[in-house]
Design an enzyme around this catalytic site. Structure first.
Site, PDB file in Angstrom:
ATOM      1  N   GLU A   1       2.863   5.013  -3.866  1.00 52.81           N
ATOM      2  CA  GLU A   1       2.838   6.094  -5.305  1.00 52.81           C
ATOM      3  C   GLU A   1       4.016   6.622  -5.193  1.00 52.81           C
ATOM      4  OE1 GLU A   1       0.385   5.840  -2.880  1.00 52.81           O
ATOM      5  OE2 GLU A   1      -0.725   4.304  -4.264  1.00 52.81           O
TER       6      GLU A   1
ATOM      7  N   ASP B   1      -8.931   4.146  -2.328  1.00 53.95           N
ATOM      8  CA  ASP B   1      -9.844   4.627  -1.210  1.00 53.95           C
ATOM      9  C   ASP B   1     -11.137   5.348  -1.888  1.00 53.95           C
ATOM     10  OD1 ASP B   1      -8.038   3.875   0.457  1.00 53.95           O
ATOM     11  OD2 ASP B   1      -7.242   5.916   1.160  1.00 53.95           O
TER      12      ASP B   1
ATOM     13  N   ASP C   1       0.959  -1.208  -0.178  1.00 59.07           N
ATOM     14  CA  ASP C   1      -0.023  -0.003  -0.091  1.00 59.07           C
ATOM     15  C   ASP C   1       0.794   1.129   0.040  1.00 59.07           C
ATOM     16  OD1 ASP C   1      -2.356   1.642   0.198  1.00 59.07           O
ATOM     17  OD2 ASP C   1      -2.425   1.484   2.531  1.00 59.07           O
TER      18      ASP C   1
HETATM   19  C1  NOJ Z   1      -4.621   3.378   2.410  1.00 60.97           C
HETATM   20  C2  NOJ Z   1      -5.297   2.193   1.749  1.00 60.97           C
HETATM   21  O1  NOJ Z   1      -5.749   2.736   0.516  1.00 60.97           O
HETATM   22  C3  NOJ Z   1      -6.203   1.634   2.728  1.00 60.97           C
HETATM   23  O2  NOJ Z   1      -6.732   0.427   2.072  1.00 60.97           O
HETATM   24  C4  NOJ Z   1      -5.747   0.995   3.932  1.00 60.97           C
HETATM   25  O3  NOJ Z   1      -6.746   0.422   4.748  1.00 60.97           O
HETATM   26  C5  NOJ Z   1      -5.090   2.283   4.679  1.00 60.97           C
HETATM   27  N1  NOJ Z   1      -4.131   3.038   3.830  1.00 60.97           N
HETATM   28  C6  NOJ Z   1      -4.275   1.902   6.051  1.00 60.97           C
HETATM   29  O4  NOJ Z   1      -3.308   1.013   6.105  1.00 60.97           O
END
Ligand code: NOJ
Length: 894
Positions: free
Chosen positions: A493, A566, A490
C-alpha cells in the site's frame, strides 16, 4: 538495528490508527469552504484536431484554470482541468491510461453569450458549456446525461510559494503542515487540493469505487462518511465501512434501465467521494408515486482529491457491455492468466519447511483433491530478505520446485516492497547504490519498519528501479528460483508499521521529486508492474506471468490478480466477499478473490465448506490463513467435510474450460467473468440492488450459501421470459420470480440460463495440466424457442503464443431447430489440439426423440445412443468422440 517484527497485528492500535474524513484538512477545507463562482471564458475557446480548450476564471481568487475537453471514438468524454499558469507542474497520473483512444474532432454547433454547444461525428452526443455559473453538460439528443459542476463545487487550490516564517504563524497551520496523532506532515507544495461535482441525471443506482467492505450499490453518504480511496493495510477490516482498504479504483458506474454510464476520476492522491441520491430513500419509501415524479431522479457525486489535477472521463455506455469495453480501452484489458492460476491455490502463513510443503502436496493426491499451486509466506526467506531462502528450512528450493513441477504444480513465494536495511546484504547495497529507494523530505533514504525491522522502500515509480527489480527475478540472479516459481506482492500500500495510518508519510519523495502524497495509490500498482515485467523477461518474453498483489489501482487488471486482504473467519466476512469481488469486477479488476476460510481466526467446518463452495465460484480461488491459526488443509476435519470440500474443488476444475473462456472474453472485450445480475438484466429494476447472487458469464447464476445452519435459500431468477435450469437436478424454473430452494450442506445453488451452452471438463484431474488432457462435456440449456449458443476458448494455457502466433482455437456451439452445430467462432486462430467432446446434455427437450444423428464433415452420418429423462426433459448423448476443433453437427429428430 530493530528486531524483525513477528506478530500478525503489529502494534495494533485498532480503529484509532486510521483517519476519518474529519481528520483530513483538505476535505474540511473543501466541504466548509466558500462557494466559488467560476466563469467559463467562452471567447478563449480553441478547437484543435482532437480537443477543445477554454479558460475558467474565479473572480474572487482571480484563479485562472484551463479546461480541455476530448471525446473519443469509443464513447468517452475526458475533461482535464489544470491551472493556466501553475508556478510548477502538478502531478498527472502516468502509466495508467493505455493511450489507445482515438479522439474525435469537435465542431461548434451553437454559440451565444451564455453558452456554446459542441458536437462530434459519432453518435448523438453533444457538450454544452455555460458561461455563468460555469457548468458543462453532456447531452444525448436533447437530454442531459451528466452535468459537470452543477452545484458549483469545482475547487482548485493554486500552488503558491511557501509563506515566510512570520506569515506561517498567521496561517491556519494545516495548509502547510498537518498533524495526525504523533505524525506531522510537511507539505512541500502547501494546499493543492482539487474537487468537482457531477450530477448523473435519471440515475439512482451507482456502483464501483473499490475497495470497501460494503454492499455493491454505493450508499448515500449524506449522513455518514464519504467513500475514501486511500490504500491502507487494514487488518481484520470493519464490515460495511467506507474507509479505505488496500487498493483503489476511482471508477463509478451508474445504471438505469435504459443506460449505463461511468465516471473515471484519474487521481492517485487521497480521494473522497460523496454520493447523494434523489429522491432520498425516505422519499422513495414514503412518497406516493404521483408526488415522487416531482423530485427528479438523479445522483449527485462529489469527488475531492488532495493534489494533482482534475482528470475526469465520462464513459457513455449506453450498454453495460459497451461501458466495460470503454473502460478497458482507457486502462487496459484483463491479463489472460495462465490456466494454472485459475485452479486451486493452497496457502498458509507459513508452510514451515520443505518437508511440510511436500507433505501437504502429497495430502492433495492422497485425498484425491485437485490443486495447482502451493504458497510460501514471509518465513521462507532468510530473515525477511526477499529473493533469499531460509538456509535451514528451505535449503533446496530448486529441487522442491522440481518435485512439484514433476506433478505439473507450481510454487508461489511472497515478495514485499520493503527491503531490510542490512549493509552486509548485496541486494540492499545494490538498491541503495542504484538510488532505488524512496527518500524522506530531507533527501535521505526513507526508513520505516516492516517485517524485517528497519527497512527502506523501493521507489517503483522510477522506471530504472522497476527495471532493476525486474532483473532480480532472472533465474541466474534469484538463486533457488526456477521457471515454475511465481510471485505474491504483499504489504504494498505500502504498509509501514510505524508510519501514519500504517503507511508511508505523504512528504516522502519519489523519482522526479514528486511527493508520495501525489501518487500514494499507485505504489502497489507499480510494484505489481515491475514484478510482472520480471517474470515475463525471465522467460525471454514467452511465458505468461502470475502475480498476486494486495494493493492495486485502475489498470492493475493488466497485471494479474488481487485479493481482498486480511478478512476474518466468520460468516459475515464470507458474505461480504461476494459484493467485494463484484465491485472489483465492475471496476475492471476481474481476477479477484478472498482468502478461503477467513485469514484471521479458525473457521468451524460448516463455514469452511460454505467458503470453499462460494470461492469455487469466484475468479481467484485460494485458501489462506494467518500464522497463529490452526492448520486447515481440506482433509483435517473428518471424511465428511473432506468429501464436501473435494466436491467443491473438483466442480471448480470441471468448470475451468468455461472460466478460461470467460477470461479470454475479459481479455478481449473487457467484460468481467463475474457480473452483477443487472449487467445481464439491465432493464429489470429488481436486480439493481442484488449482491448476494450474481452471474458467472452470461450462462450461470450463482447464489452461494453464506449463512449458518440454513435449510432453504431464496433465489431471484430474473427475466420473465427466461427459463433457468438447476445445474444439479436439471429441473427447470420460470424466470421473473424468486424461488425457494431446499439446501443441505452439499447444495450450492447454481442455475444455467436457457439459451446458453456451457463446456465442462468430463473429469477434474489432479491439476490443470492434467485437466487439459481430459475430454469435455457440453451442457445445452434450451430457451423457450428451443435455441441456445455458447463459446469455448482453448490454447496451450501458459505461453504468449495465443497472442504472438494466434495459436488458439475459439469455437462456437449453436442449437437451433433440433440441430447442435460446432463451428469456428472466429476466422482467426489455429491451435493443434486433440481435445474431444465426450458427451452432450441438452436440458429442456420437450419429448423423447426418435433418433439422434451425428454428422462430422467429411465422414458418414452415424446414429448415436442416447438417454432421455422425461421427468426433467433431459437428453444425454454419451460416448461421443467429437474433436472440438472439427466442424460437426448433432441432429435430434422428434
Ligand atoms: C499480510 C497479508 O495480507 C497476509 O495474507 C500475509 O499472510 C501476511 N501479510 C504475512 O505475509
Amino acid at each position: 538495528m530493530a528486531e524483525p517484527v513477528d506478530s500478525v497485528i503489529p502494534d495494533d492500535e485498532g480503529k484509532e490508527k486510521f483517519k476519518k474524513s474529519d481528520n483530513v484538512a483538505f476535505y474540511r477545507r473543501q466541504i466548509q469552504g466558500p462557494s466559488l463562482q467560476h466563469r467559463a471564458l467562452l471567447d478563449t475557446l480553441v478547437l484543435t484536431e482532437n480537443r477543445a480548450r477554454f479558460e475558467l476564471l474565479e473572480p474572487d481568487t482571480q484563479n485562472r484554470l484551463l479546461l480541455s475537453l476530448s471525446p473519443s471514438k469509443c464513447g468517452t468524454v475526458r475533461i482535464i482541468i489544470d491551472e493556466l499558469q501553475p508556478i510548477k507542474a502538478r502531478y498527472r497520473v502516468p502509466d495508467v491510461m493505455t493511450g489507445e483512444l482515438q479522439c474525435e474532432q469537435l465542431r461548434m454547433e451553437r454559440q451565444s453569450k451564455e453558452s456554446l454547444t459542441l458536437s462530434w461525428a459519432s453518435g448523438h452526443h453533444q457538450v454544452r458549456v455555460w458561461h455563468f455559473p460555469f457548468r458543462l453538460e453532456i447531452l444525448c439528443g436533447h437530454e442531459a446525461l451528466v452535468t459537470f459542476n452543477p452545484k458549483g463545487k469545482l475547487w482548485f487550490e493554486a500552488l503558491q510559494d511557501p509563506p515566510s516564517e512570520l506569515q506561517e504563524e498567521e496561517h491556519t497551520s494545516s495548509l502547510w503542515t498537518e498533524t495526525f496523532r504523533q505524525f506531522v506532515d510537511i507539505k512541500a507544495n502547501g494546499p493543492s487540493s482539487v474537487g468537482a461535482d457531477l450530477c448523473l441525471h435519471g440515475f439512482r443506482h451507482v456502483y464501483g469505487l473499490p475497495e470497501h467492505s460494503d454492499n455493491l450499490q454505493l450508499k448515500d453518504t449524506s449522513d455518514g462518511e464519504p467513500y475514501r480511496l486511500y490504500n491502507l493495510d487494514v487488518f481484520a477490516y470493519e464490515l460495511y465501512s467506507r474507509l479505505g482498504l488496500y487498493g483503489s479504483v476511482p471508477l463509478m458506474v451508474a445504471h438505469r434501465p435504459d443506460r449505463t454510464l461511468g465516471v473515471f476520476w484519474l487521481n492517485a492522491s487521497e480521494t473522497f467521494v460523496n454520493i447523494q441520491y434523489s429522491p432520498t430513500d425516505q422519499q422513495e419509501d414514503r412518497t406516493p408515486p404521483v408526488k415522487r415524479r416531482r423530485t427528479p431522479t438523479q445522483t449527485d457525486v462529489h469527488w475531492l482529491s488532495e493534489s494533482g489535477v482534475i482528470d475526469c472521463t465520462v464513459l457513455l455506455g449506453p450498454t453495460p457491455q459497451q461501458l466495460f469495453a470503454q473502460y478497458a480501452q482507457l486502462t487496459g484489458y484483463q491479463a489472460l492468466p495462465p490456466l494454472f492460476a485459475l485452479g486451486y491455490h493452497q496457502c498458509r502463513w507459513n508452510y514451515n519447511d520443505e518437508a511440510d510443503v511436500k507433505e501437504v502436496d502429497a495430502g492433495f493426491d492422497r485425498h484425491n483433491i485437485p490443486y495447482d499451486v502451493i504458497w510460501l509466506d514471509i518465513e521462507h526467506t532468510n530473515g525477511k530478505r526477499y529473493f533469499t531462502w531460509d538456509p535451514v528450512l528451505f535449503p533446496e528450493p530448486a529441487s522442491l520446485q522440481c518435485h512439484l513441477e514433476k506433478k505439473k504444480r507450481k510454487l508461489v513465494i511472497i515478495n514485499d516492497p520493503h527491503i531490510k536495511v542490512d549493509y552486509g546484504w548485496y541486494l540492499f547495497c545494490e538498491a541503495r547504490d542504484g538510488g532505488h529507494f524512496v527518500k524522506d523530505r530531507e533527501g535521505q533514504m526513507y526508513r520505516g519498519s516492516c517485517w524485517p525491522g528497519v527497512s527502506s522502500y523501493l521507489d517503483f515509480s522510477n522506471p530504472a528501479t522497476r527495471a532493476w527489480y525486474s532483473r532480480c527475478f532472472s533465474l541466474d540472479k534469484y538463486k533457488g528460483s526456477t521457471p515454475s516459481l511465481f510471485v505474491w506482492n504483499d504489504m504494498n500500500e505500502p504498509s509501514v508499521f510505524d508510519g501514519p495510518e500504517q503507511t508511508m508519510p505523504k512528504d516522502a519523495v519519489h523519482h522526479g521529486g514528486w511527493e508520495h502524497r501525489d501518487m500514494h495509490n499507485l505504489y502497489g500498482f507499480y510494484q505489481h508492474m515491475a514484478t510482472v515485467e520480471g517474470l515475463i523477461t525471465r522467460s525471454g518474453g514467452s511465458e505468461r506471468p502470475f502475480v498476486l498483489s494486495r494493493s492495486f489501482f485502475a489498470g492493475s487488471q493488466r497485471l494479474g490478480a488481487v485479493w481482498t486482504g486480511d478478512n476474518v473467519a466468520s460468516w459475515d466476512y464470507l458474505k461480504i466477499s461476494v459484493p467485494m469481488v463484484l465491485s472489483l469486477s465492475l471496476a475492471g479488476i476481474a481476477f479477484c478473490g478472498a482468502d478461503i476460510g477467513g485469514f484471521y481466526g479458525d473457521p468451524e467446518p460448516e463455514l469452511l465448506v460454505r467458503w470453499y463452495q462460494a470461492a469455487a465460484l469466484q475468479p481467484f480461488f485460494r485458501g489462506h490463513s494467518a500464522k497463529e491459526t490452526k492448520r486447515r488443509e481440506p482433509w483435517l476435519f473428518g471424511q465428511e467435510i473432506t468429501a464436501k470440500i473435494r466436491t467443491a474443488i473438483q466442480q471448480r476444475y470441471c468448470l475451468l474450460p468455461y472460466w478460461y473462456t470467460l477470461f479470454h472474453l475479459a481479455h478481449t472485450s473487457g467484460l468481467p467473468p463475474l457480473r452483477p445480475l443487472w449487467v445481464e438484466f439491465p432493464t429489470e429494476q429488481n436486480t439493481f440492488t442484488v449482491d448476494h447472487e450474481y452471474m458467472i458469464g452470461g450462462a450461470l447464476l450463482a447464489c452461494p450459501v453464506t449463512e449458518a445452519g440454513i435449510q432453504q435459500v431464496k433465489v431471484l431468477l430474473p427475466g420473465s421470459a427466461d427459463i433457468w435450469y438447476d445445474v444439479n437436478s436439471a429441473k427447470a424454473y420460470k424466470g421473473g420470480r424468486t424461488v425457494s430452494l431446499p439446501v443441505t450442506l452439499d447444495t450450492v445453488p447454481v442455475f444455467q440460463r436457457g439459451g446458453s451452452v456451457v463446456c465442462r471438463s468430463a473429469g477434474s484431474g489432479s491439476c490443470t495440466a492434467v485437466l487439459q488432457q481430459l475430454p469435455l462435456s457440453i451442457t445445452v440449456a434450451l430457451n423457450s424457442q428451443g435455441c441456445a449458443d455458447g463459446e469455448l476458448y482453448l490454447d496451450d494455457g501458459h505461453s504468449f503464443k495465443y497472442r504472438d502466433r494466434k495459436a488458439f482455437c475459439l469455437r462456437r456451439f449453436d442449437m437451433l431447430s433440433g440441430r447442435l452445430l460446432c463451428r469456428p467462432a472466429s476466422s482467426e486462430g489455429a491451435f493443434e489440439c486433440d481435445t474431444v467432446i465426450q458427451s452432450v446434455t441438452i436440458m429442456g427437450v420437450k419429448s423423447r426423440p426418435s433418433t439422434v444423428t451425428v454428422h462430422v464433415s467429411g465422414a458418414e452420418d452415424t446414429s448415436a445412443t442416447f438417454e432421455f429423462t422425461e421427468t426433467c426433459c433431459k437428453l444425454t448423448v454419451d460416448s461421443l468422440e467429437l474433436r472440438v476443433a472439427a466442424d460437426w453437427e448433432i441432429r435430434i429428430t422428434g
